[in-house]
Design a protein around this motif. Structure first.
Motif, PDB file in Angstrom:
ATOM      1  N   LYS A  45      30.717  44.819  28.968  1.00  0.00           N
ATOM      2  CA  LYS A  45      30.805  43.413  28.564  1.00  0.00           C
ATOM      3  C   LYS A  45      32.074  42.760  29.094  1.00  0.00           C
ATOM      4  O   LYS A  45      32.008  41.715  29.744  1.00  0.00           O
ATOM      5  CB  LYS A  45      30.750  43.298  27.041  1.00  0.00           C
ATOM      6  CG  LYS A  45      30.875  41.864  26.548  1.00  0.00           C
ATOM      7  CD  LYS A  45      30.669  41.792  25.069  1.00  0.00           C
ATOM      8  CE  LYS A  45      30.905  40.429  24.491  1.00  0.00           C
ATOM      9  NZ  LYS A  45      30.446  39.320  25.253  1.00  0.00           N
ATOM     10  N   CYS A  49      30.697  42.334  33.109  1.00  0.00           N
ATOM     11  CA  CYS A  49      29.935  41.087  32.944  1.00  0.00           C
ATOM     12  C   CYS A  49      30.829  39.851  32.848  1.00  0.00           C
ATOM     13  O   CYS A  49      30.543  38.827  33.471  1.00  0.00           O
ATOM     14  CB  CYS A  49      29.046  41.176  31.710  1.00  0.00           C
ATOM     15  SG  CYS A  49      27.740  42.391  31.870  1.00  0.00           S
ATOM     16  N   ASP A  50      31.901  39.912  32.048  1.00  0.00           N
ATOM     17  CA  ASP A  50      32.727  38.728  31.829  1.00  0.00           C
ATOM     18  C   ASP A  50      33.685  38.454  32.993  1.00  0.00           C
ATOM     19  O   ASP A  50      33.809  37.327  33.456  1.00  0.00           O
ATOM     20  CB  ASP A  50      33.512  38.855  30.530  1.00  0.00           C
ATOM     21  CG  ASP A  50      32.619  38.725  29.306  1.00  0.00           C
ATOM     22  OD1 ASP A  50      31.471  38.270  29.460  1.00  0.00           O
ATOM     23  OD2 ASP A  50      33.073  39.093  28.208  1.00  0.00           O
ATOM     24  N   LEU A  55      29.267  36.093  33.631  1.00  0.00           N
ATOM     25  CA  LEU A  55      28.008  35.701  32.999  1.00  0.00           C
ATOM     26  C   LEU A  55      28.278  34.948  31.709  1.00  0.00           C
ATOM     27  O   LEU A  55      29.387  34.980  31.165  1.00  0.00           O
ATOM     28  CB  LEU A  55      27.161  36.935  32.711  1.00  0.00           C
ATOM     29  CG  LEU A  55      26.718  37.761  33.919  1.00  0.00           C
ATOM     30  CD1 LEU A  55      26.051  39.036  33.453  1.00  0.00           C
ATOM     31  CD2 LEU A  55      25.785  36.965  34.800  1.00  0.00           C
ATOM     32  N   THR A  56      27.243  34.286  31.196  1.00  0.00           N
ATOM     33  CA  THR A  56      27.366  33.637  29.893  1.00  0.00           C
ATOM     34  C   THR A  56      27.460  34.709  28.815  1.00  0.00           C
ATOM     35  O   THR A  56      27.175  35.887  29.050  1.00  0.00           O
ATOM     36  CB  THR A  56      26.156  32.732  29.619  1.00  0.00           C
ATOM     37  OG1 THR A  56      24.981  33.539  29.563  1.00  0.00           O
ATOM     38  CG2 THR A  56      26.011  31.660  30.680  1.00  0.00           C
ATOM     39  N   GLU A  57      27.836  34.290  27.614  1.00  0.00           N
ATOM     40  CA  GLU A  57      28.047  35.262  26.536  1.00  0.00           C
ATOM     41  C   GLU A  57      26.750  35.970  26.144  1.00  0.00           C
ATOM     42  O   GLU A  57      26.734  37.185  25.918  1.00  0.00           O
ATOM     43  CB  GLU A  57      28.649  34.567  25.323  1.00  0.00           C
ATOM     44  CG  GLU A  57      29.036  35.538  24.225  1.00  0.00           C
ATOM     45  CD  GLU A  57      29.746  34.859  23.069  1.00  0.00           C
ATOM     46  OE1 GLU A  57      29.878  35.522  22.034  1.00  0.00           O
ATOM     47  OE2 GLU A  57      30.143  33.700  23.206  1.00  0.00           O
ATOM     48  N   VAL A  58      25.656  35.236  26.075  1.00  0.00           N
ATOM     49  CA  VAL A  58      24.374  35.830  25.696  1.00  0.00           C
ATOM     50  C   VAL A  58      23.905  36.815  26.771  1.00  0.00           C
ATOM     51  O   VAL A  58      23.490  37.939  26.465  1.00  0.00           O
ATOM     52  CB  VAL A  58      23.316  34.730  25.444  1.00  0.00           C
ATOM     53  CG1 VAL A  58      21.958  35.348  25.203  1.00  0.00           C
ATOM     54  CG2 VAL A  58      23.730  33.857  24.277  1.00  0.00           C
ATOM     55  N   SER A  59      23.975  36.434  28.016  1.00  0.00           N
ATOM     56  CA  SER A  59      23.574  37.331  29.106  1.00  0.00           C
ATOM     57  C   SER A  59      24.457  38.568  29.147  1.00  0.00           C
ATOM     58  O   SER A  59      23.984  39.685  29.365  1.00  0.00           O
ATOM     59  CB  SER A  59      23.651  36.604  30.449  1.00  0.00           C
ATOM     60  OG  SER A  59      22.764  35.525  30.485  1.00  0.00           O
ATOM     61  N   SER A  60      25.746  38.354  28.946  1.00  0.00           N
ATOM     62  CA  SER A  60      26.690  39.468  28.930  1.00  0.00           C
ATOM     63  C   SER A  60      26.355  40.461  27.817  1.00  0.00           C
ATOM     64  O   SER A  60      26.381  41.680  28.025  1.00  0.00           O
ATOM     65  CB  SER A  60      28.106  38.923  28.747  1.00  0.00           C
ATOM     66  OG  SER A  60      29.032  39.958  28.624  1.00  0.00           O
ATOM     67  N   ASN A  61      26.024  39.943  26.637  1.00  0.00           N
ATOM     68  CA  ASN A  61      25.660  40.813  25.516  1.00  0.00           C
ATOM     69  C   ASN A  61      24.367  41.571  25.791  1.00  0.00           C
ATOM     70  O   ASN A  61      24.253  42.755  25.454  1.00  0.00           O
ATOM     71  CB  ASN A  61      25.523  40.005  24.229  1.00  0.00           C
ATOM     72  CG  ASN A  61      26.856  39.593  23.669  1.00  0.00           C
ATOM     73  OD1 ASN A  61      27.880  40.206  23.952  1.00  0.00           O
ATOM     74  ND2 ASN A  61      26.855  38.524  22.882  1.00  0.00           N
ATOM     75  N   ILE A  62      23.404  40.912  26.384  1.00  0.00           N
ATOM     76  CA  ILE A  62      22.113  41.559  26.659  1.00  0.00           C
ATOM     77  C   ILE A  62      22.275  42.682  27.680  1.00  0.00           C
ATOM     78  O   ILE A  62      21.807  43.802  27.466  1.00  0.00           O
ATOM     79  CB  ILE A  62      21.071  40.523  27.121  1.00  0.00           C
ATOM     80  CG1 ILE A  62      20.699  39.617  25.955  1.00  0.00           C
ATOM     81  CG2 ILE A  62      19.833  41.205  27.673  1.00  0.00           C
ATOM     82  CD1 ILE A  62      19.837  38.433  26.340  1.00  0.00           C
ATOM     83  N   TYR A  63      22.949  42.384  28.786  1.00  0.00           N
ATOM     84  CA  TYR A  63      23.148  43.421  29.806  1.00  0.00           C
ATOM     85  C   TYR A  63      23.992  44.579  29.279  1.00  0.00           C
ATOM     86  O   TYR A  63      23.716  45.741  29.567  1.00  0.00           O
ATOM     87  CB  TYR A  63      23.781  42.826  31.061  1.00  0.00           C
ATOM     88  CG  TYR A  63      22.840  41.978  31.873  1.00  0.00           C
ATOM     89  CD1 TYR A  63      21.625  42.478  32.312  1.00  0.00           C
ATOM     90  CD2 TYR A  63      23.162  40.661  32.192  1.00  0.00           C
ATOM     91  CE1 TYR A  63      20.758  41.700  33.050  1.00  0.00           C
ATOM     92  CE2 TYR A  63      22.304  39.875  32.931  1.00  0.00           C
ATOM     93  CZ  TYR A  63      21.101  40.401  33.361  1.00  0.00           C
ATOM     94  OH  TYR A  63      20.243  39.633  34.100  1.00  0.00           O
TER      95      TYR A  63
END
Length: 107
Positions: A45, A49-50, A55-63
């Motif tokens: 995360k 991702c960040d 990435l956005t926060e939601v996409s980052s959390n999902i991945y």
């Protein structure tokens, strides 16, 4: 009678070593199963991702959650592999090398 019961519950040195080795293996896999997904989630995360992909926060959390679930399955697979393939070989080598044949009672 109490002396005979207490002697039955005492383990020999080799049995104590085997019990300690089994405990150490199971404990290390428990730590791996608990810490690996958490570490991969936050590592993926915040680092991957960040900062890298932004990435956005939601996409980052999902991945990150998907990567953590994959890491959990790898850790569980390692534990199952070890339990399935090494349990018989460890008992066989302790008793003189190789696998032991279990004698069956003939009717």
């Amino acid at each position: 009678m109490s002396k005979s019961k207490s002697k039955q519950h005492q383990l020999s040195k080799s049995e104590q070593r085997d019990e300690y080795r089994n405990f150490r293996v199971v404990f290390s896999y428990c730590i791996l199963i608990i810490l690996l997904p958490v570490a991969t989630f936050f590592g993926c995360k915040y680092v991957l991702c960040d900062k890298f992909f932004q990435l956005t926060e939601v996409s980052s959390n999902i991945y990150s959650a998907v990567v953590a679930v994959i890491a959990l399955h790898i850790a569980l697979g390692l534990y199952i592999y070890r339990a399935y393939f090494y349990s018989d070989s460890a008992a066989g080598t302790a008793a003189g090398g190789g696998y032991q044949k279990v004698s069956q009672k003939q009717d």
